[in-house]
Scaffold this active site. Structure first.
Site, PDB file in Angstrom:
ATOM      1  N   ASP A   1       0.833  -1.194   0.000  1.00 55.31           N
ATOM      2  CA  ASP A   1       0.000   0.000   0.000  1.00 55.31           C
ATOM      3  C   ASP A   1       0.870   1.248   0.000  1.00 55.31           C
ATOM      4  OD1 ASP A   1      -1.951   1.879   0.182  1.00 55.31           O
ATOM      5  OD2 ASP A   1      -2.570   1.398   2.242  1.00 55.31           O
ATOM      6  N   LYS A  48       1.592   7.903   0.297  1.00 57.80           N
ATOM      7  CA  LYS A  48       1.961   7.974   1.709  1.00 57.80           C
ATOM      8  C   LYS A  48       3.321   8.651   1.860  1.00 57.80           C
ATOM      9  CE  LYS A  48      -0.373   3.773   3.367  1.00 57.80           C
ATOM     10  NZ  LYS A  48      -1.310   4.360   4.337  1.00 57.80           N
ATOM     11  N   ASP A  54       0.129  -4.876   4.534  1.00 53.49           N
ATOM     12  CA  ASP A  54      -1.275  -4.582   4.264  1.00 53.49           C
ATOM     13  C   ASP A  54      -2.054  -5.776   3.697  1.00 53.49           C
ATOM     14  OD1 ASP A  54      -3.121  -2.630   4.754  1.00 53.49           O
ATOM     15  OD2 ASP A  54      -2.970  -1.688   2.777  1.00 53.49           O
ATOM     16  N   ARG A  81     -11.053  -0.468   1.854  1.00 53.89           N
ATOM     17  CA  ARG A  81     -12.520  -0.535   1.926  1.00 53.89           C
ATOM     18  C   ARG A  81     -13.140  -0.722   0.561  1.00 53.89           C
ATOM     19  NH1 ARG A  81     -12.823   5.216   4.839  1.00 53.89           N
ATOM     20  NH2 ARG A  81     -10.937   4.321   5.739  1.00 53.89           N
TER      21      ARG A  81
END
Ligand code: BES
Ligand code: ZN
Ligand code: ZN
Length: 495
Positions: free
Chosen positions: A267, A274, A285, A348
């Site tokens: 991720d 990030k 992740d 999600r």
């Protein structure tokens, strides 16, 4: 893994490299040894506190005295931690064989852990405590040598059966946990979505009770699995949607549990990139996926009487000229549209597909494990996972599983009023809330509309406990395998 057996012979007859005895049980020692051990304990001012240990060399033996503190206050997690500490000490002093005196009856009475669980916890503590991930490291021969090969539990003959069961179960749960740890610790350049799909296929190949289906990009396009495809767009790695099925020939009531594991193999955050500090550990992740694979790696040894489906959406989240952008809209498997505000809230979006896909299997229960939000780590710290659920009984069962397995869980609320924070002006939902607060809750609330209507569902946010920043007794820095023992314990209570 170490070989673990039981013995009903008196403890003092042991010829192991190291004899392990608890402070509250010094009577297991032979009179002469006991007297000298007690003298040394007194002169060393040893305190009977949880995890305190003292190594004593007598002329014939090495004895490790272990403190447990108040037995009445000892939890499963404490017990495992103490045994993990013992394993580390044994390795340090290069003991290859261990004998452990276990006054089962007294411990069971005072700790309210039944004999089988006590033994299971001891096996888990020793095995998990001895774990290292050193396959990519040049380790000198001397260190390689330091391995515990054999552990013997000395117990009263009347508990033989329970002890043996505890050993068997503990070895399985440990093996599955280490399987998951290895997968998380492996670099993401190895554990690509394709790699995870190959692991899943190999599990199915080795077990007649397990079957496996893999959907690649083309199949997902046909089925309209738009979330996974959207998130995967920036990566050169093809996304895979993995289905594992454990179907025993005859289930008692034909019930089906679906387990979903977030499988973001790396991720980076995507275009919502990030910071380097936040990205450092992001091979973790896929820890939810690793836990599901760990569970399936031993499920046919447990033989639960229930259908278990494992669903793993596996993608790499990367920025590139093709990557999904803030403002883009994807259509999930159940037809709902999602406006992507942050490409870093990718978990999600892929879970939305997996949860709605679960309907295919007419599940009675759905549980997802996901390293979903940094906010959950802020709320509960690094040892405790967040539990969100729509069903009181499921919550109760999982919390019982948590205290019996030693994997910590705390329930957080699905606050209905926060649902409006996820309203989008252009799509059915947006993937993040503008508000800075309550991120673990809004993450869970986002998932809820994708869960098949009326099916009890639990979301477990493992962002904290999936990974450890520094060594502890039970686990070295890195992946912890969190969730494996919790879910196996849950399955054994409901099956
Ligand atoms: N994989 C992260 C969550 C995470 C953070 C796991 C720290 C383990 C340790 C997730 O995909 C993520 O980036 N979440 C964002 C959500 C935000 C953009 C709403 C986060 O937590 O910052
Ligand atoms: Zn992210
Ligand atoms: Zn993520």
């Amino acid at each position: 893994m170490m070989n673990i057996t039981l013995s009903v012979q008196p403890f003092y007859l042991s010829h192991a490299d190291l004899s392990v005895v608890f402070y509250c049980d010094l009577n297991s020692l032979e009179t002469k040894t006991r007297i000298s051990v007690k003298n040394i304990i007194a002169s060393e001012q040893f305190e009977d506190k949880q995890g305190k240990i003292l190594l004593i060399r007598t002329d014939k033996k090495r004895i490790l005295v272990v403190g447990l503190g108040k037995l009445e206050e000892l939890t499963m997690h404490d017990w495992q931690t103490v045994l993990a500490h013992v394993a580390r000490k044994a390795k340090e002093v290069n003991a290859k064989t261990l004998t452990v005196a276990l006054p089962i009856e007294e411990f069971a009475k005072k700790t309210s852990m039944i004999p089988e669980k006590l033994i299971q916890g001891a096996v888990e503590g020793l095995t998990l405590g001895a774990y290292e991930f050193i396959k990519h490291k040049h380790v000198d021969e001397q260190k390689k040598e330091k391995r515990i090969e054999e552990v013997t539990f000395c117990v009263d003959v009347k508990f033989e059966k329970e002890v043996q069961k505890g050993i068997d179960v503990g070895q399985r749960t440990s093996k599955a946990t280490l399987f998951a740890r290895d997968l998380v610790n492996e670099p993401s350049s190895v554990t690509t979505p394709t790699f995870l799909s190959l692991i899943a296929q190999s599990l199915a190949k080795d077990n007649p009770d397990i079957s496996c289906e893999i959907l690649g990009k083309k199949e997902m396009e046909k089925l309209g699995i738009g979330g996974i495809l959207g998130i995967a767009r920036g990566s050169d790695e093809e996304p895979k949607f993995i289905t594992l099925k454990y179907q025993p020939r005859k289930t008692r009531n034909g019930k089906t549990i679906v387990l979903v594991g977030k499988g973001v193999t790396f991720d980076s955050g995507g275009l919502s990139l990030k910071s380097d500090a936040n990205m450092e550990t992001m091979k973790l992740d896929m820890a939810g996926a690793a836990a599901i694979l760990g569970i399936f790696s031993i499920i046919s040894e447990f033989k639960p009487n229930i259908n278990i489906i494992g669903l793993i959406p596996a993608v790499e989240n990367m920025p590139s000229g093709k990557a999904i952008k803030p403002g883009d809209i994807v259509t999930s498997y159940n037809g709902k549209t999602i406006e992507i505000i942050s490409t870093d809230a990718e978990g999600r979006v892929i879970l939305a597909d997996a949860l709605s896909f679960a309907e295919t299997f007419h599940p009675d229960t759905i549980i997802d494990l996901a390293t979903l939000t940094g906010a959950c780590v802020v709320a509960l710290g690094e040892e405790v996972a967040g539990l969100f659920t729509t069903d009181r009984r499921l919550s109760e069962h999982l919390l019982i599983g948590s205290s019996l397995s030693g994997e910590k869980l705390w329930e957080l609320p699905l606050v209905k009023d926060y649902e409006e924070l996820l309203k989008s002006p252009v799509a059915d939902m947006k993937n993040v809330s503008k508000k800075r607060y309550g991120g673990a809750i809004t993450g869970a609330l986002f998932l809820k509309p994708f869960v098949p209507e009326g099916v009890p569902w639990a979301h477990i946010d493992i962002a904290g406990p999936a990974w450890q920043e520094k060594d502890s007794s039970l686990c070295p820095e890195g992946g912890t395998g969190f969730g494996v023992r919790l879910i196996l314990e849950y399955l054994s209570t409901v099956c």
